[in-house]
Scaffold this motif. Sequence first.
Motif, PDB file in Angstrom:
ATOM      1  N   GLY A  20     -55.263  93.993 -25.222  1.00  0.00           N
ATOM      2  CA  GLY A  20     -54.735  94.635 -24.014  1.00  0.00           C
ATOM      3  C   GLY A  20     -54.594  93.671 -22.852  1.00  0.00           C
ATOM      4  N   VAL A  21     -54.146  92.439 -23.140  1.00  0.00           N
ATOM      5  CA  VAL A  21     -53.974  91.442 -22.070  1.00  0.00           C
ATOM      6  C   VAL A  21     -52.531  90.923 -22.057  1.00  0.00           C
ATOM      7  CG1 VAL A  21     -56.401  90.720 -22.150  1.00  0.00           C
ATOM      8  CG2 VAL A  21     -54.699  89.498 -23.546  1.00  0.00           C
ATOM      9  N   PRO A  22     -52.064  90.397 -20.905  1.00  0.00           N
ATOM     10  CA  PRO A  22     -50.682  89.908 -20.821  1.00  0.00           C
ATOM     11  C   PRO A  22     -50.445  88.655 -21.671  1.00  0.00           C
ATOM     12  CG  PRO A  22     -51.863  89.466 -18.768  1.00  0.00           C
ATOM     13  CD  PRO A  22     -52.769  90.319 -19.619  1.00  0.00           C
ATOM     14  N   VAL A  23     -49.212  88.523 -22.157  1.00  0.00           N
ATOM     15  CA  VAL A  23     -48.825  87.361 -22.971  1.00  0.00           C
ATOM     16  C   VAL A  23     -47.695  86.611 -22.255  1.00  0.00           C
ATOM     17  CG1 VAL A  23     -47.922  86.601 -25.205  1.00  0.00           C
ATOM     18  CG2 VAL A  23     -49.418  88.611 -25.083  1.00  0.00           C
ATOM     19  N   TYR A  24     -47.856  85.303 -22.131  1.00  0.00           N
ATOM     20  CA  TYR A  24     -46.835  84.446 -21.517  1.00  0.00           C
ATOM     21  C   TYR A  24     -46.231  83.532 -22.584  1.00  0.00           C
ATOM     22  CZ  TYR A  24     -48.720  85.688 -16.919  1.00  0.00           C
ATOM     23  OH  TYR A  24     -49.123  86.365 -15.800  1.00  0.00           O
ATOM     24  N   GLY A  25     -44.928  83.629 -22.772  1.00  0.00           N
ATOM     25  CA  GLY A  25     -44.238  82.688 -23.652  1.00  0.00           C
ATOM     26  C   GLY A  25     -43.847  81.485 -22.810  1.00  0.00           C
ATOM     27  N   VAL A  26     -44.428  80.321 -23.079  1.00  0.00           N
ATOM     28  CA  VAL A  26     -44.233  79.187 -22.159  1.00  0.00           C
ATOM     29  C   VAL A  26     -43.554  78.007 -22.836  1.00  0.00           C
ATOM     30  CG1 VAL A  26     -46.286  79.927 -20.871  1.00  0.00           C
ATOM     31  CG2 VAL A  26     -46.495  78.058 -22.530  1.00  0.00           C
ATOM     32  N   ASN A  27     -43.189  77.038 -21.992  1.00  0.00           N
ATOM     33  CA  ASN A  27     -42.446  75.866 -22.442  1.00  0.00           C
ATOM     34  C   ASN A  27     -43.417  74.739 -22.824  1.00  0.00           C
ATOM     35  OD1 ASN A  27     -40.783  73.515 -22.528  1.00  0.00           O
ATOM     36  ND2 ASN A  27     -39.252  74.620 -21.314  1.00  0.00           N
ATOM     37  N   HIS A  28     -43.318  74.319 -24.063  1.00  0.00           N
ATOM     38  CA  HIS A  28     -44.157  73.236 -24.601  1.00  0.00           C
ATOM     39  C   HIS A  28     -44.068  71.970 -23.734  1.00  0.00           C
ATOM     40  CE1 HIS A  28     -45.910  70.919 -27.968  1.00  0.00           C
ATOM     41  NE2 HIS A  28     -45.047  69.977 -27.652  1.00  0.00           N
ATOM     42  N   LEU A  29     -42.872  71.679 -23.248  1.00  0.00           N
ATOM     43  CA  LEU A  29     -42.658  70.426 -22.515  1.00  0.00           C
ATOM     44  C   LEU A  29     -43.391  70.445 -21.174  1.00  0.00           C
ATOM     45  CD1 LEU A  29     -38.861  70.107 -23.364  1.00  0.00           C
ATOM     46  CD2 LEU A  29     -40.822  69.158 -24.585  1.00  0.00           C
ATOM     47  N   THR A  30     -43.385  71.617 -20.530  1.00  0.00           N
ATOM     48  CA  THR A  30     -44.145  71.744 -19.285  1.00  0.00           C
ATOM     49  C   THR A  30     -45.618  71.496 -19.559  1.00  0.00           C
ATOM     50  OG1 THR A  30     -42.571  73.456 -18.654  1.00  0.00           O
ATOM     51  CG2 THR A  30     -44.547  73.252 -17.298  1.00  0.00           C
ATOM     52  N   GLY A  31     -46.087  72.002 -20.704  1.00  0.00           N
ATOM     53  CA  GLY A  31     -47.492  71.814 -21.073  1.00  0.00           C
ATOM     54  C   GLY A  31     -47.876  70.346 -21.140  1.00  0.00           C
ATOM     55  N   HIS A  32     -46.996  69.516 -21.713  1.00  0.00           N
ATOM     56  CA  HIS A  32     -47.295  68.087 -21.826  1.00  0.00           C
ATOM     57  C   HIS A  32     -47.471  67.452 -20.447  1.00  0.00           C
ATOM     58  CE1 HIS A  32     -47.307  67.040 -25.998  1.00  0.00           C
ATOM     59  NE2 HIS A  32     -46.095  67.500 -26.247  1.00  0.00           N
ATOM     60  N   VAL A  33     -46.787  67.982 -19.448  1.00  0.00           N
ATOM     61  CA  VAL A  33     -46.860  67.384 -18.113  1.00  0.00           C
ATOM     62  C   VAL A  33     -48.051  67.915 -17.316  1.00  0.00           C
ATOM     63  CG1 VAL A  33     -45.623  67.033 -15.951  1.00  0.00           C
ATOM     64  CG2 VAL A  33     -44.376  67.024 -18.094  1.00  0.00           C
ATOM     65  N   VAL A  34     -48.317  69.229 -17.430  1.00  0.00           N
ATOM     66  CA  VAL A  34     -49.368  69.793 -16.555  1.00  0.00           C
ATOM     67  C   VAL A  34     -50.766  69.725 -17.168  1.00  0.00           C
ATOM     68  CG1 VAL A  34     -47.698  71.311 -15.425  1.00  0.00           C
ATOM     69  CG2 VAL A  34     -49.165  72.223 -17.246  1.00  0.00           C
ATOM     70  N   VAL A  35     -50.873  69.342 -18.445  1.00  0.00           N
ATOM     71  CA  VAL A  35     -52.187  69.298 -19.091  1.00  0.00           C
ATOM     72  C   VAL A  35     -53.155  68.378 -18.334  1.00  0.00           C
ATOM     73  CG1 VAL A  35     -51.644  67.399 -20.702  1.00  0.00           C
ATOM     74  CG2 VAL A  35     -53.349  69.115 -21.317  1.00  0.00           C
ATOM     75  N   ASP A  36     -52.608  67.385 -17.657  1.00  0.00           N
ATOM     76  CA  ASP A  36     -53.467  66.436 -16.947  1.00  0.00           C
ATOM     77  C   ASP A  36     -54.319  67.123 -15.877  1.00  0.00           C
ATOM     78  OD1 ASP A  36     -54.166  63.570 -16.580  1.00  0.00           O
ATOM     79  OD2 ASP A  36     -53.521  64.029 -14.544  1.00  0.00           O
ATOM     80  N   GLU A  37     -53.894  68.292 -15.417  1.00  0.00           N
ATOM     81  CA  GLU A  37     -54.685  69.024 -14.410  1.00  0.00           C
ATOM     82  C   GLU A  37     -56.069  69.380 -14.942  1.00  0.00           C
ATOM     83  OE1 GLU A  37     -52.410  72.336 -12.848  1.00  0.00           O
ATOM     84  OE2 GLU A  37     -51.644  70.921 -11.363  1.00  0.00           O
ATOM     85  N   LEU A  38     -56.181  69.524 -16.269  1.00  0.00           N
ATOM     86  CA  LEU A  38     -57.481  69.862 -16.851  1.00  0.00           C
ATOM     87  C   LEU A  38     -58.435  68.679 -16.772  1.00  0.00           C
ATOM     88  CD1 LEU A  38     -56.293  71.749 -20.081  1.00  0.00           C
ATOM     89  CD2 LEU A  38     -56.872  72.725 -17.849  1.00  0.00           C
ATOM     90  N   GLN A  39     -57.868  67.485 -16.688  1.00  0.00           N
ATOM     91  CA  GLN A  39     -58.713  66.289 -16.626  1.00  0.00           C
ATOM     92  C   GLN A  39     -58.867  65.747 -15.206  1.00  0.00           C
ATOM     93  OE1 GLN A  39     -57.584  63.175 -19.393  1.00  0.00           O
ATOM     94  NE2 GLN A  39     -59.161  61.794 -18.620  1.00  0.00           N
ATOM     95  N   HIS A  40     -57.756  65.762 -14.440  1.00  0.00           N
ATOM     96  CA  HIS A  40     -57.794  65.088 -13.134  1.00  0.00           C
ATOM     97  C   HIS A  40     -57.531  65.999 -11.937  1.00  0.00           C
ATOM     98  CE1 HIS A  40     -56.770  61.524 -15.859  1.00  0.00           C
ATOM     99  NE2 HIS A  40     -57.944  61.233 -15.348  1.00  0.00           N
ATOM    100  N   GLY A  41     -57.525  67.309 -12.152  1.00  0.00           N
ATOM    101  CA  GLY A  41     -57.319  68.222 -11.019  1.00  0.00           C
ATOM    102  C   GLY A  41     -55.854  68.451 -10.700  1.00  0.00           C
ATOM    103  N   PRO A  42     -55.553  69.210  -9.630  1.00  0.00           N
ATOM    104  CA  PRO A  42     -54.176  69.619  -9.333  1.00  0.00           C
ATOM    105  C   PRO A  42     -53.214  68.437  -9.209  1.00  0.00           C
ATOM    106  CG  PRO A  42     -55.732  70.612  -7.780  1.00  0.00           C
ATOM    107  CD  PRO A  42     -56.520  69.685  -8.642  1.00  0.00           C
ATOM    108  N   LEU A  43     -52.001  68.629  -9.720  1.00  0.00           N
ATOM    109  CA  LEU A  43     -50.970  67.597  -9.572  1.00  0.00           C
ATOM    110  C   LEU A  43     -50.479  67.593  -8.133  1.00  0.00           C
ATOM    111  CD1 LEU A  43     -48.796  68.251 -12.776  1.00  0.00           C
ATOM    112  CD2 LEU A  43     -50.103  66.168 -12.285  1.00  0.00           C
ATOM    113  N   ALA A  44     -50.162  66.408  -7.639  1.00  0.00           N
ATOM    114  CA  ALA A  44     -49.602  66.315  -6.291  1.00  0.00           C
ATOM    115  C   ALA A  44     -48.176  66.865  -6.303  1.00  0.00           C
ATOM    116  CB  ALA A  44     -49.603  64.861  -5.847  1.00  0.00           C
TER     117      ALA A  44
END
Length: 348
Positions: free
Chosen positions: A104-128
């Motif tokens: 019973g939770v929302p599902v987001y279909g997302v873009n793989h390519l965006t994931g490759h770019v924003v994953v760094d936020e998990l390691q180094h915090g928010p992107l500038a």
Amino acid sequence: MTAVVLGIETSCDETGIGIVRGRELLANEIASSVDEHARFGGVVPEVASRAHLEAMVPALERACASAGLRLSDVDAIAVTAGPGLVGSLIVGVAAAKALGVGLGVPVYGVNHLTGHVVVDELQHGPLADPTIGLLVSGGHSSLLLVSDDTSSVTALGQTLDDAAGEAFDKVARLLGLPFPGGPAIDAAARDGDPTAIAFPRGLAGERDRYPYDFSFSGLKTAVARWVTARQRSGETVPVADVAASVQEAIADVLTDRLVAACRDTGAGHAVLGGGVAANSRLRAMAAARCERAGIELRVPRPGLCTDNGAMVAAVGARLVAAGVPASGLDFPATSTLAVGTRVVGGER
Ligand code: KG4
Ligand code: ZN
């Protein structure tokens, strides 16, 4: 309370399940079918789809166990809706929808390519804001402008032919190195001379026309010619020197365009992403050139560069935080999903 987001990645040969709470990485489990493809010299789509089916539930269980959570603790699900191999994508998308209904939770279909770019936020915090992303994977090579906190990215340029990872894989094959070729070339290059052979830098003389684009098919042809000529004359091919020289040519072109894009747009920040961002020479050259140009460069650790579920969860966490509507349950898996498509099926 910050949402717990489960990310599902099945676009190619890695079944990835990631769990994040906002930008905090809680789990990142990966089951790879790469060994099953190695003897074919490339990913066999049907084999990959079946492997995803088998790996999905165990990977989910492992991810929950390593996060110390139960599925009922998950607030939202994000899944790669594209681009990728359609049969593989369908497995992840179906799993996400089933979990979405069951929990019973929302599902987001997302873009793989965006994931490759924003994953760094998990390691180094928010992107500038803004950041220039150099996305270099097996299927894509693009320069992206990442300009706000809702995961919208704009393509500034891309490869006109082969992706950087594809170039690594094809050259490795020519040299008799195993698949996937990138890590094999990276390793072989350690003992080689990067100045041994001056391989062409694609589009080098066409900066005006293609300021942020890449081309690697000429490089592949040049390597094939060079290797064949040696073999015909009975000489041994100096694998380490060829590997080092090819790696040098690819890293040179990619970092040259990255610095140019930062300079022209005035962006003082850059991030690398995608499997090729695991390449040691690319990482070193990008660091040196960015430092010289006064650009702050961020590079995720190699395990976050190659395909994984955490990168998908990271996109989902951004969308949830920004209040973007979920995708509903009728969104498709889209093998050719364009760079810049933010969330599939939402916002209609
Ligand atoms: O991002 P990724 O895991 O999957 C795609 O979305 O395509 O990228 C896979 C690509 C392959 O072409 C592989 O050879 C390349 O990334 N790769 C590397 C390295 N590790 C993986 N290329 C160069 N050097 C590496 N160390
Ligand atoms: Zn990828």
